[in-house]
Write a protein that holds these residues in place. Structure first.
Motif, PDB file in Angstrom:
ATOM      1  N   ALA A  48       0.828  -1.204   0.000  1.00  0.00           N
ATOM      2  CA  ALA A  48       0.000   0.000   0.000  1.00  0.00           C
ATOM      3  C   ALA A  48       0.864   1.257   0.000  1.00  0.00           C
ATOM      4  O   ALA A  48       0.528   2.260  -0.659  1.00  0.00           O
ATOM      5  CB  ALA A  48      -0.934  -0.012   1.208  1.00  0.00           C
ATOM      6  N   ALA A  49       1.978   1.210   0.721  1.00  0.00           N
ATOM      7  CA  ALA A  49       2.880   2.363   0.752  1.00  0.00           C
ATOM      8  C   ALA A  49       3.508   2.607  -0.618  1.00  0.00           C
ATOM      9  O   ALA A  49       3.623   3.755  -1.067  1.00  0.00           O
ATOM     10  CB  ALA A  49       3.970   2.148   1.798  1.00  0.00           C
ATOM     11  N   VAL A  50       3.893   1.538  -1.299  1.00  0.00           N
ATOM     12  CA  VAL A  50       4.519   1.672  -2.618  1.00  0.00           C
ATOM     13  C   VAL A  50       3.550   2.295  -3.622  1.00  0.00           C
ATOM     14  O   VAL A  50       3.875   3.266  -4.308  1.00  0.00           O
ATOM     15  CB  VAL A  50       5.010   0.311  -3.135  1.00  0.00           C
ATOM     16  CG1 VAL A  50       5.431   0.410  -4.609  1.00  0.00           C
ATOM     17  CG2 VAL A  50       6.182  -0.192  -2.296  1.00  0.00           C
ATOM     18  N   ILE A  51       2.347   1.733  -3.714  1.00  0.00           N
ATOM     19  CA  ILE A  51       1.413   2.248  -4.716  1.00  0.00           C
ATOM     20  C   ILE A  51       0.894   3.628  -4.323  1.00  0.00           C
ATOM     21  O   ILE A  51       0.534   4.437  -5.190  1.00  0.00           O
ATOM     22  CB  ILE A  51       0.260   1.269  -4.986  1.00  0.00           C
ATOM     23  CG1 ILE A  51      -0.631   1.085  -3.760  1.00  0.00           C
ATOM     24  CG2 ILE A  51       0.805  -0.059  -5.483  1.00  0.00           C
ATOM     25  CD1 ILE A  51      -1.862   0.223  -4.035  1.00  0.00           C
ATOM     26  N   GLY A  52       0.877   3.927  -3.016  1.00  0.00           N
ATOM     27  CA  GLY A  52       0.494   5.261  -2.583  1.00  0.00           C
ATOM     28  C   GLY A  52       1.498   6.310  -3.032  1.00  0.00           C
ATOM     29  O   GLY A  52       1.119   7.411  -3.454  1.00  0.00           O
ATOM     30  N   LEU A  53       2.780   5.981  -2.960  1.00  0.00           N
ATOM     31  CA  LEU A  53       3.806   6.900  -3.455  1.00  0.00           C
ATOM     32  C   LEU A  53       3.640   7.143  -4.951  1.00  0.00           C
ATOM     33  O   LEU A  53       3.777   8.269  -5.435  1.00  0.00           O
ATOM     34  CB  LEU A  53       5.195   6.332  -3.176  1.00  0.00           C
ATOM     35  CG  LEU A  53       5.695   6.395  -1.734  1.00  0.00           C
ATOM     36  CD1 LEU A  53       7.012   5.630  -1.593  1.00  0.00           C
ATOM     37  CD2 LEU A  53       5.878   7.842  -1.287  1.00  0.00           C
ATOM     38  N   ARG A  55       0.906   6.949  -6.771  1.00  0.00           N
ATOM     39  CA  ARG A  55      -0.259   7.797  -7.059  1.00  0.00           C
ATOM     40  C   ARG A  55      -0.025   9.256  -6.662  1.00  0.00           C
ATOM     41  O   ARG A  55      -0.341  10.179  -7.416  1.00  0.00           O
ATOM     42  CB  ARG A  55      -1.489   7.281  -6.317  1.00  0.00           C
ATOM     43  CG  ARG A  55      -2.746   8.110  -6.586  1.00  0.00           C
ATOM     44  CD  ARG A  55      -3.833   7.832  -5.575  1.00  0.00           C
ATOM     45  NE  ARG A  55      -3.455   8.298  -4.247  1.00  0.00           N
ATOM     46  CZ  ARG A  55      -4.225   8.147  -3.166  1.00  0.00           C
ATOM     47  NH1 ARG A  55      -5.386   7.536  -3.262  1.00  0.00           N
ATOM     48  NH2 ARG A  55      -3.813   8.583  -1.987  1.00  0.00           N
ATOM     49  N   ASP A  56       0.518   9.448  -5.481  1.00  0.00           N
ATOM     50  CA  ASP A  56       0.569  10.798  -4.928  1.00  0.00           C
ATOM     51  C   ASP A  56       1.724  11.647  -5.442  1.00  0.00           C
ATOM     52  O   ASP A  56       1.719  12.860  -5.252  1.00  0.00           O
ATOM     53  CB  ASP A  56       0.629  10.734  -3.400  1.00  0.00           C
ATOM     54  CG  ASP A  56      -0.657  10.174  -2.803  1.00  0.00           C
ATOM     55  OD1 ASP A  56      -1.706  10.272  -3.468  1.00  0.00           O
ATOM     56  OD2 ASP A  56      -0.616   9.633  -1.681  1.00  0.00           O
ATOM     57  N   VAL A  58       3.360  11.178  -8.737  1.00  0.00           N
ATOM     58  CA  VAL A  58       3.616  11.133 -10.180  1.00  0.00           C
ATOM     59  C   VAL A  58       2.492  11.867 -10.898  1.00  0.00           C
ATOM     60  O   VAL A  58       1.332  11.435 -10.840  1.00  0.00           O
ATOM     61  CB  VAL A  58       3.722   9.681 -10.695  1.00  0.00           C
ATOM     62  CG1 VAL A  58       3.960   9.676 -12.201  1.00  0.00           C
ATOM     63  CG2 VAL A  58       4.834   8.943  -9.978  1.00  0.00           C
ATOM     64  N   PRO A  59       2.787  12.972 -11.552  1.00  0.00           N
ATOM     65  CA  PRO A  59       1.750  13.731 -12.254  1.00  0.00           C
ATOM     66  C   PRO A  59       1.010  12.873 -13.269  1.00  0.00           C
ATOM     67  O   PRO A  59       1.620  12.143 -14.043  1.00  0.00           O
ATOM     68  CB  PRO A  59       2.537  14.852 -12.952  1.00  0.00           C
ATOM     69  CG  PRO A  59       3.778  15.001 -12.141  1.00  0.00           C
ATOM     70  CD  PRO A  59       4.118  13.625 -11.670  1.00  0.00           C
ATOM     71  N   GLY A  60      -0.311  12.969 -13.245  1.00  0.00           N
ATOM     72  CA  GLY A  60      -1.129  12.249 -14.209  1.00  0.00           C
ATOM     73  C   GLY A  60      -1.602  10.897 -13.741  1.00  0.00           C
ATOM     74  O   GLY A  60      -2.451  10.280 -14.392  1.00  0.00           O
ATOM     75  N   VAL A  61      -1.099  10.404 -12.609  1.00  0.00           N
ATOM     76  CA  VAL A  61      -1.566   9.131 -12.048  1.00  0.00           C
ATOM     77  C   VAL A  61      -2.691   9.431 -11.069  1.00  0.00           C
ATOM     78  O   VAL A  61      -2.506  10.176 -10.106  1.00  0.00           O
ATOM     79  CB  VAL A  61      -0.424   8.371 -11.352  1.00  0.00           C
ATOM     80  CG1 VAL A  61      -0.969   7.137 -10.627  1.00  0.00           C
ATOM     81  CG2 VAL A  61       0.641   7.963 -12.366  1.00  0.00           C
ATOM     82  N   VAL A  62      -3.860   8.855 -11.320  1.00  0.00           N
ATOM     83  CA  VAL A  62      -5.008   9.142 -10.460  1.00  0.00           C
ATOM     84  C   VAL A  62      -5.345   8.006  -9.510  1.00  0.00           C
ATOM     85  O   VAL A  62      -6.013   8.217  -8.493  1.00  0.00           O
ATOM     86  CB  VAL A  62      -6.254   9.497 -11.296  1.00  0.00           C
ATOM     87  CG1 VAL A  62      -6.034  10.785 -12.055  1.00  0.00           C
ATOM     88  CG2 VAL A  62      -6.632   8.370 -12.243  1.00  0.00           C
ATOM     89  N   SER A  63      -4.892   6.795  -9.799  1.00  0.00           N
ATOM     90  CA  SER A  63      -5.211   5.660  -8.937  1.00  0.00           C
ATOM     91  C   SER A  63      -4.318   4.484  -9.312  1.00  0.00           C
ATOM     92  O   SER A  63      -3.880   4.372 -10.457  1.00  0.00           O
ATOM     93  CB  SER A  63      -6.684   5.262  -9.100  1.00  0.00           C
ATOM     94  OG  SER A  63      -7.082   4.370  -8.090  1.00  0.00           O
ATOM     95  N   VAL A  64      -4.062   3.604  -8.337  1.00  0.00           N
ATOM     96  CA  VAL A  64      -3.155   2.472  -8.561  1.00  0.00           C
ATOM     97  C   VAL A  64      -3.676   1.260  -7.782  1.00  0.00           C
ATOM     98  O   VAL A  64      -4.249   1.396  -6.700  1.00  0.00           O
ATOM     99  CB  VAL A  64      -1.714   2.797  -8.097  1.00  0.00           C
ATOM    100  CG1 VAL A  64      -0.758   1.665  -8.503  1.00  0.00           C
ATOM    101  CG2 VAL A  64      -1.238   4.126  -8.644  1.00  0.00           C
ATOM    102  N   SER A  65      -3.438   0.085  -8.337  1.00  0.00           N
ATOM    103  CA  SER A  65      -3.818  -1.147  -7.643  1.00  0.00           C
ATOM    104  C   SER A  65      -2.871  -2.278  -8.027  1.00  0.00           C
ATOM    105  O   SER A  65      -2.076  -2.163  -8.958  1.00  0.00           O
ATOM    106  CB  SER A  65      -5.259  -1.553  -7.985  1.00  0.00           C
ATOM    107  OG  SER A  65      -5.340  -1.961  -9.341  1.00  0.00           O
TER     108      SER A  65
END
Length: 253
Positions: A48-53, A55-56, A58-65
């Protein structure tokens, strides 16, 4: 149903207060360095920490899973928000889409929803996702962790710098691989410790009861089933007390 996130999801009021790419790489490096600490790793928390970084920062990334195969059905193992949960579920329900392709073909794939008639892949998924104005594309990368899995990056509108997103996603993929490797190591360590404890308990029972190895293991297994406890826990009691535990009575330590 809207995929959007409420404003309070960005505590600074502006999600585009971003760190440079080098800063993102440094944060991912620091995160994976923590994997060398002793003790078991909380895999979900690290992922969760990796994908949160990603998303938060990188410009243009709105969501990650992250999607993983579970038997015959894929599941979302971890996500940054409901947007990713919903978009993933659309792929599972239509049995098509970038994440499923990345998992089965083992190759990165990009879907540009703005391509119009030039994009013919996954029509059912594209049709169901088309009503969401905040999602302009999807980047899915296969994960190298021994089982079918993918990192799914949902892109915003207007489209971001795809090279920058791909580089950041590749870095996140490496971090997720490191987390998976540590989790497997933890599982092997636990399995080895359990095997040793169970073997020691069998030896204790053989000596105390003058029975064969097969008989000792059968009695240990039956005690585990009767008490509805893990075999390893019952073995711990036997090693500590020299006897099989009596149901309803705690072992003396």
């Amino acid at each position: 149903m809207s995929f959007g996130r409420p404003a309070h999801a960005y505590p600074n009021g502006d999600r585009h207060v971003l760190i440079p790419a080098a800063g993102l790489a440094a944060r991912l490096h620091d995160l994976t360095a923590l994997l060398t600490a002793p003790g078991p790793v909380d895999r979900t928390r690290y992922e969760a920490a990796v994908i949160g970084l990603l998303r938060d920062h990188v410009p243009g990334v709105v969501s990650v899973s992250v999607t993983r195969g579970s038997g015959r059905s894929p599941v979302t193992a971890v996500s940054t928000d409901r947007l990713a949960d919903r978009a993933d579920r659309l792929q599972y329900e239509t049995a098509e889409g970038p994440c499923l392709h990345a998992m089965t073909a083992g190759e990165p794939v990009v879907l540009d929803l703005a391509a119009g008639v030039g994009e013919q892949r996954w029509p059912r998924f594209r049709h169901r996702l088309a009503g969401e104005p905040t999602v302009g594309g999807v980047l899915s990368l296969p994960l190298c962790e021994g089982t079918a899995a993918s990192l799914n990056v949902y892109l915003g509108v207007p489209g971001p710098d795809h090279d920058a997103v791909a580089a950041a996603a590749a870095a996140a993929r490496l971090a997720l691989t490191a987390v998976a490797t540590r989790a497997r190591a933890d599982q092997l360590t636990e399995a080895l410790a359990s095997s040793r404890t169970i073997g020691a308990a069998i030896g204790v029972l053989m000596a105390r009861r003058c029975c064969t190895q097969d008989v000792a293991f059968r009695e240990l297994r039956e005690a585990s089933q009767n008490a509805n406890r893990k075999l390893r826990d019952v073995a711990d009691d036997v090693v500590a007390t020299g006897e099989l535990p009596v149901p309803g009575r705690s072992a003396a330590r």
